[in-house]
Scaffold this motif. Structure first.
Motif, PDB file in Angstrom:
ATOM      1  N   HIS A   1      52.983  19.020   4.285  1.00 39.28           N
ATOM      2  CA  HIS A   1      52.326  19.170   2.987  1.00 39.28           C
ATOM      3  C   HIS A   1      52.872  20.317   2.135  1.00 39.28           C
ATOM      4  O   HIS A   1      52.409  20.505   1.011  1.00 39.28           O
ATOM      5  CB  HIS A   1      50.816  19.371   3.189  1.00 39.28           C
ATOM      6  CG  HIS A   1      50.159  18.268   3.968  1.00 39.28           C
ATOM      7  ND1 HIS A   1      50.182  16.956   3.535  1.00 39.28           N
ATOM      8  CD2 HIS A   1      49.514  18.273   5.156  1.00 39.28           C
ATOM      9  CE1 HIS A   1      49.553  16.201   4.420  1.00 39.28           C
ATOM     10  NE2 HIS A   1      49.137  16.975   5.414  1.00 39.28           N
TER      11      HIS A   1
ATOM     12  N   GLN B   1      49.143  30.620   1.092  1.00 34.34           N
ATOM     13  CA  GLN B   1      48.703  29.221   1.083  1.00 34.34           C
ATOM     14  C   GLN B   1      48.508  28.712   2.511  1.00 34.34           C
ATOM     15  O   GLN B   1      47.535  28.012   2.806  1.00 34.34           O
ATOM     16  CB  GLN B   1      49.731  28.357   0.344  1.00 34.34           C
ATOM     17  CG  GLN B   1      49.332  26.890   0.209  1.00 34.34           C
ATOM     18  CD  GLN B   1      50.386  26.083  -0.535  1.00 34.34           C
ATOM     19  OE1 GLN B   1      51.333  26.637  -1.096  1.00 34.34           O
ATOM     20  NE2 GLN B   1      50.235  24.767  -0.517  1.00 34.34           N
TER      21      GLN B   1
ATOM     22  N   THR C   1      45.031  27.436   4.180  1.00 33.66           N
ATOM     23  CA  THR C   1      44.950  26.101   4.774  1.00 33.66           C
ATOM     24  C   THR C   1      44.437  26.169   6.205  1.00 33.66           C
ATOM     25  O   THR C   1      43.582  25.368   6.610  1.00 33.66           O
ATOM     26  CB  THR C   1      46.326  25.418   4.744  1.00 33.66           C
ATOM     27  OG1 THR C   1      46.773  25.289   3.394  1.00 33.66           O
ATOM     28  CG2 THR C   1      46.273  24.038   5.386  1.00 33.66           C
TER      29      THR C   1
ATOM     30  N   ARG D   1      40.706  26.841   6.123  1.00 35.72           N
ATOM     31  CA  ARG D   1      39.942  25.669   5.670  1.00 35.72           C
ATOM     32  C   ARG D   1      39.842  24.615   6.775  1.00 35.72           C
ATOM     33  O   ARG D   1      38.780  24.030   7.000  1.00 35.72           O
ATOM     34  CB  ARG D   1      40.595  25.071   4.419  1.00 35.72           C
ATOM     35  CG  ARG D   1      40.104  25.678   3.116  1.00 35.72           C
ATOM     36  CD  ARG D   1      40.493  24.834   1.924  1.00 35.72           C
ATOM     37  NE  ARG D   1      41.933  24.844   1.736  1.00 35.72           N
ATOM     38  CZ  ARG D   1      42.589  25.708   0.956  1.00 35.72           C
ATOM     39  NH1 ARG D   1      41.908  26.625   0.288  1.00 35.72           N
ATOM     40  NH2 ARG D   1      43.896  25.654   0.825  1.00 35.72           N
TER      41      ARG D   1
END
Length: 269
Positions: free
Chosen positions: A69, A112, A116, A119
């Motif tokens: 991703h 980032q 991630t 999360r």
């Protein structure tokens, strides 16, 4: 350890590609409620740069890869594996949740990746309280990107950061072991530091303490040795840094200072 063929067969059934391990998060959902409290650990490990052809995937591997991703420069060979791991606060488990292959990761990308990982962990029902990593330049820059204030006067520092989509504060906890080594390296390299009150902190006093102990063949209730003074040969060993910066060394220095005062008073009178 199992035979290499057994390990190869087992690995072939597990998705070990760079990125985050969805199977691990599924397994973590089964943890007992009291075992779900944890902290995120992030660390980079050096790997040998090499390019290998993977027959099963019909492609060359060994290049930078942030997972499915996040785009990266996949033409550069990776020299580090950046590993993300969760460690339970009750000490019952420590599980890797993903990794990326990197060369030089920008702070914005690292921020980032950290967001991630948190999360995904929270989505698996875990209670993540914060992040621990060493003081690498990119790590600190990433924490600034996330909102931490780690520069300036002590009173203005703020280790709290937020992750988009989660209504919760997370805490940046610098690696204490790494900080001990940095503190020792700083005073040993520069020789003299000045504290906020103008006092001098000098490495030569620690060296002198060891010389006195060697001369009298007695240690003044500390563990100082020649290895601690010649620290460059053992710079990765945390215990040596901790022993140099210890209260026992400070007490020994204070003891010698007090003896010097008494001797000067005796000679005066």
């Amino acid at each position: 350890m199992p035979e290499q063929s057994s390990l190869d067969n087992w690995i072939s059934t597990v998705d070990g590609e760079p990125g985050f391990f969805q199977d691990v998060f599924k397994a973590m959902k089964m943890f007992a409620e009291e075992d779900k409290h944890c902290i995120l650990l992030v660390d980079a490990m050096a790997i040998r740069k090499q390019k290998i052809f993977d027959k099963s995937k019909n492609k060359f591997i060994g290049f930078c890869d942030y997972g499915p991703h996040i785009l990266c420069n996949d033409k550069e060979q990776a020299k580090e594996a950046l590993v993300f791991m969760l460690n339970s606060l009750n000490g019952k488990w420590r599980w890797p949740i993903g990794y990326v292959l990197q060369n030089k990761t920008p702070a914005s990308v690292l921020a980032q990746l950290i967001s991630t990982s948190i999360r995904l962990s929270v989505g698996a029902g875990l209670y993540v309280y914060g992040l621990t990593c060493d003081g690498a330049k990119t790590n600190l820059a990433a924490m600034r990107k996330l909102g931490c204030i780690i520069d300036g006067e002590f009173e203005s520092l703020n280790p709290v950061f937020q992750v988009e989509g989660i209504d919760k504060d997370f805490y940046f906890v610098p690696d204490a072991c790494h900080n001990l080594k940095l503190a020792r390296n700083l005073i040993a390299d520069y020789g003299v530091l000045i504290d906020r009150d103008g006092g001098l902190i000098e490495w030569r006093y620690i060296v002198k303490l060891q010389e006195i102990q060697e001369a009298i063949r007695l240690k003044i209730a500390n563990k100082l040795s020649r290895r601690h003074i010649e620290w460059g040969k053992n710079k990765m060993k945390v215990k040596y840094a901790g022993q140099v910066m210890s209260l026992s060394v400070a007490d020994a220095l204070q003891y010698l200072k007090d003896i010097g005062r008494i001797q000067r008073l005796r000679s005066h009178y």
